[in-house]
Write a protein that holds these residues in place. Structure first.
Motif: not given
Length: 483
Positions: A124-133, A322-325, A352-359
């Protein structure tokens, strides 16, 4: 009306979702990646163009490479990926300095009873660490703390991303679809910190109304700003989006050091500093079972540098921030890339563990076991093939380093200077290939070198001078003087 209009503070027409791209082969940094239409979770402004309904928010599962295992972001240490939705101490909230100068993050707010199996685990938990939180409405809004000056602060851990904490809420928006045509879709604002208008739903009555009149029929997004220092570094005390994976140290355990903290760490290593002696510019395509014409034009480029100690070499590359994080530490340049928890990821600090930032860009300095160009070429060859990592890896240029100041601390300071002057990642003109060409020119003095592939050359502008000068406006102690 159908929406709580007494809480709405404005609206604007929504443009179609940005057609952004994501590399499907386990890394996220190359110029012109194969199309995957994955929206980024961070913007340089409050643009609403990527607001999506919950069912439209993709996960990393949607970018699984052909023939490769899916990415593993959650290791046996399951608790490390858990979201936290609790109010922080009021005094701590007062110390959060968000405002309008930090990185801008967006998150999708879903109903409390949201059960889509694409985005919800069996428990029932939301899936963690989505590209869009993503976050459930009541959990998120009840965890906000209001400061004495009227700001709303989130101090938990958003969607299990350790770096997404101590954020200031800047806006709440939702989609209004008068008809079935997406062209008629509008974005309305429930709250806007810039104009100090609207309402943040935190009471039981407000949250009930939110579910009944908004979340039961449309999508909602919140915009949050990180502290101001996030614009220039991973942490407040070490500016500079550069990190070093010190994985080949003599007797030192593997570690990740970042920003100006690298210079401080180098001064603590006993003995003379190694000197960079040789530079090799290389490139490759990414492994794919069936390449399109476009795929054959896409290359990632980086530098391999040698040191006078001859014990190991170092890969230096520019990539998405944050591409690798954000992708589990899965670097193509390490044997354990497909392990549940690569050593690189285990060494990453939480922020450093965050969604990647494309810009935005980051410079990665990755010590690898190969002792020279030949042994690194052997590594590339061993991982070349449609079901592996690389296609057509080759070295384009090799040369001696001709700089007078070429100790390791000098080398890192050059990189820190460069990323401070060039924080943006632009796939057409400021990308991995332009950085590699600039760094090779700087180290070797060979100004005839251009980006690896012809696609990048027409828009290439050399920025070699940016390696030499500290950014204006940074404190004098931001860059410790090498010993």
């Amino acid at each position: 009306g159908d929406y709580p209009t007494h809480m709405v503070v404005g609206n604007e027409f929504n443009r179609s979702a940005a057609d952004l791209t994501y590399l499907s082969a386990g890394v996220v940094e190359e110029f012109g990646a194969p199309d995957a239409s994955v929206p980024t979770s961070v913007h340089s402004s409050d643009d609403e163009s990527s607001l999506l309904a919950p069912e439209e928010v993709p996960s990393l599962d949607t970018v699984e490479a052909e023939g490769l295992p899916p990415p593993t972001l959650v290791s046996a240490r399951r608790e490390s990926a858990s979201a936290v939705y609790e109010q922080i101490d009021a005094d701590a909230a007062e110390g959060v300095t968000g405002g309008v100068s930090g990185l801008v993050w967006h998150a999708q707010i879903v109903p409390d009873n949201y059960k889509d199996p694409k985005h919800v685990l069996e428990n029932g938990d939301l899936r963690p660490r989505r590209p869009m939180p993503q976050a459930r409405a009541t959990e998120f809004f009840k965890s906000l703390v209001r400061t004495r000056d009227g700001r709303w602060i989130f101090g938990g851990v958003l969607n299990g991303w350790p770096a997404l904490t101590n954020l200031e809420l800047r806006s709440i928006t939702f989609l209004v679809r008068p008809g079935k045509m997406r062209l008629n879709t509008r974005v309305q604002r429930l709250f806007d910190a810039s104009s100090n208008t609207g309402t943040v739903p935190v009471t039981p009555e407000q949250l009930q109304e939110l579910h009944t009149k908004v979340l039961s029929r449309t999508s909602m997004r919140v915009t949050l700003h990180a502290p101001s220092w996030s614009e220039r570094g991973y942490s407040a005390d070490s500016p500079g989006h550069v990190f070093w994976f010190d994985s080949q140290g003599d007797g030192r355990p593997p570690r990740v050091v970042h920003g100006t903290g690298v210079l401080r760490a180098l001064r603590e290593i006993p003995g003379p500093e190694p000197l960079v002696t040789r530079a090799h510019l290389f490139g490759h395509r990414y492994a794919k079972l069936k390449e399109s014409t476009k795929d054959r034009l896409i290359y990632h480029s980086a530098l391999l540098v040698e040191w006078d100690h001859g014990r190991h070499t170092t890969v230096v590359e520019l990539a998405w921030l944050h591409g690798l994080g954000g992708y589990g530490g899965k670097s193509n340049f390490y044997e354990d890339r497909d392990a549940p928890r690569p050593e690189l990821y285990a060494c990453f600090p939480a922020y450093i563990k965050a969604p990647w930032v494309m810009g935005r860009g980051e410079v990665r300095v990755l010590d690898v076991p190969a002792k020279d160009r030949a042994s690194f070429q052997a590594f590339l060859d061993a991982h070349t093939g449609p079901r592996k990592r690389f296609l057509e890896p080759r070295f384009a240029h090799s040369g001696d380093v001709r700089l007078g100041l070429r100790a390791r601390s000098h080398f890192f300071r050059y990189l820190l200077n460069y990323i401070a002057h060039n924080p943006r990642y632009v796939e057409e003109s400021r990308n991995c290939q332009t950085f590699a060409a600039d760094l090779y020119r700087h180290l070797t003095g060979d100004f005839s070198v251009e980006p690896f592939s012809a696609v990048c050359r027409p828009l290439y502008t050399s920025r070699v001078r940016d390696f030499l000068y500290a950014p204006q406006g940074w404190p004098d102690d931001a860059f410790p003087v090498p010993a």
